[in-house]
Design a protein around this motif. Structure first.
Motif, mmCIF file in Angstrom:
data_model
loop_
_atom_site.group_PDB
_atom_site.id
_atom_site.type_symbol
_atom_site.label_atom_id
_atom_site.label_comp_id
_atom_site.label_asym_id
_atom_site.label_seq_id
_atom_site.Cartn_x
_atom_site.Cartn_y
_atom_site.Cartn_z
ATOM 1 N N MET A 54 0.261 3.471 -1.262
ATOM 2 C CA MET A 54 0.691 2.371 -0.416
ATOM 3 C C MET A 54 -0.463 1.934 0.490
ATOM 4 O O MET A 54 -1.131 2.760 1.097
ATOM 5 N N THR A 55 -0.682 0.659 0.576
ATOM 6 C CA THR A 55 -1.736 0.109 1.419
ATOM 7 C C THR A 55 -1.328 0.187 2.888
ATOM 8 O O THR A 55 -0.215 -0.197 3.253
ATOM 9 N N ALA A 109 -7.747 -4.297 -2.141
ATOM 10 C CA ALA A 109 -7.898 -2.970 -1.537
ATOM 11 C C ALA A 109 -7.818 -1.857 -2.573
ATOM 12 O O ALA A 109 -8.314 -0.751 -2.332
ATOM 13 N N GLY A 110 -7.199 -2.119 -3.710
ATOM 14 C CA GLY A 110 -7.154 -1.130 -4.782
ATOM 15 C C GLY A 110 -6.554 0.208 -4.385
ATOM 16 O O GLY A 110 -7.062 1.257 -4.771
ATOM 17 N N GLY A 111 -5.466 0.188 -3.613
ATOM 18 C CA GLY A 111 -4.818 1.433 -3.207
ATOM 19 C C GLY A 111 -5.379 2.041 -1.935
ATOM 20 O O GLY A 111 -4.859 3.041 -1.447
ATOM 21 N N LYS A 112 -6.437 1.462 -1.397
ATOM 22 C CA LYS A 112 -6.996 1.930 -0.124
ATOM 23 C C LYS A 112 -6.446 1.069 1.016
ATOM 24 O O LYS A 112 -5.638 0.181 0.806
ATOM 25 N N ASP A 113 -6.944 1.328 2.226
ATOM 26 C CA ASP A 113 -6.485 0.612 3.412
ATOM 27 C C ASP A 113 -7.107 -0.768 3.532
ATOM 28 O O ASP A 113 -8.178 -1.036 2.980
ATOM 29 N N VAL A 114 -6.436 -1.631 4.306
ATOM 30 C CA VAL A 114 -6.981 -2.924 4.714
ATOM 31 C C VAL A 114 -7.362 -2.790 6.182
ATOM 32 O O VAL A 114 -6.547 -2.393 7.019
#
Length: 187
Positions: free
Chosen positions: A1-2, A109-114
């Protein structure tokens, strides 16, 4: 989840920059070896960046560019009504509400944070859209009296963690929502 994070620094009286967009107050503060969320660790978890035009212009002026490229390697979404004259690799200028770009941000973001780099009004727009999960702030022992506010609005936050880093008090908060719209819960 982002996870949408606003990672920034502020003065004790809640300003990101003075009325001339100067960060002299920030750059003159000593930092230490310890942090509850070291910048390099934080940045490693970031897949996409969001910035407003004033912050974008400040970074270009003070951090520069290398071979025409933006200073960050992550895809960057520049929220602006005034697209820049020169296109930077990795930067996409957009105009509209944060929710209009949620799918594009999370895909980038590809599953990473914004990371919402700034400013405070843009971070507030994301919070109002339910797209700001955490605020991580380093609070400097200085007051300005006026300037660019930390967060442009009234929000309820929940303290998750705190510590120090040199002269800075660090705090990580969960964003609960706009004031008056958050259901009463135990602290």
């Amino acid at each position: 989840m982002t996870v949408y994070r606003y990672y920034t620094a502020t003065t004790l009286d809640g300003f990101l920059a003075d009325e001339h967009d100067s960060l002299d107050w920030l750059l003159s503060q000593p930092t230490g070896e310890q942090s509850i969320l070291p910048y390099d660790d934080f940045l490693a978890g970031v897949g996409a960046i969001v910035t407003g035009r004033s912050t974008y212009d400040w970074v270009l002026e003070h951090e520069g560019v290398v071979d025409g490229a933006w200073v960050y390697t992550q895809p960057t979404f520049l929220f602006t009504h005034r697209p820049p004259a020169e296109r930077r690799e990795g930067v996409t200028a957009v105009s509209g509400a944060p929710a209009d770009f949620r799918a594009a941000l999370e895909d980038a973001a590809g599953g990473k944070d914004v990371w919402i780099v700034g400013g405070g009004d843009l971070a507030a727009e994301f919070a109002r859209a339910g797209m700001l999960d955490e605020v991580f702030v380093s609070i400097a022992p200085v007051t300005l009296g006026a300037g660019r506010p930390l967060l442009g609005g009234a929000f309820d936050l929940k303290l998750l963690e705190h510590g120090t880093n040199g002269a800075f008090l660090e705090a990580r908060f969960a964003v609960r929502g706009e004031r008056g719209r958050v259901e009463a819960t135990a602290p």
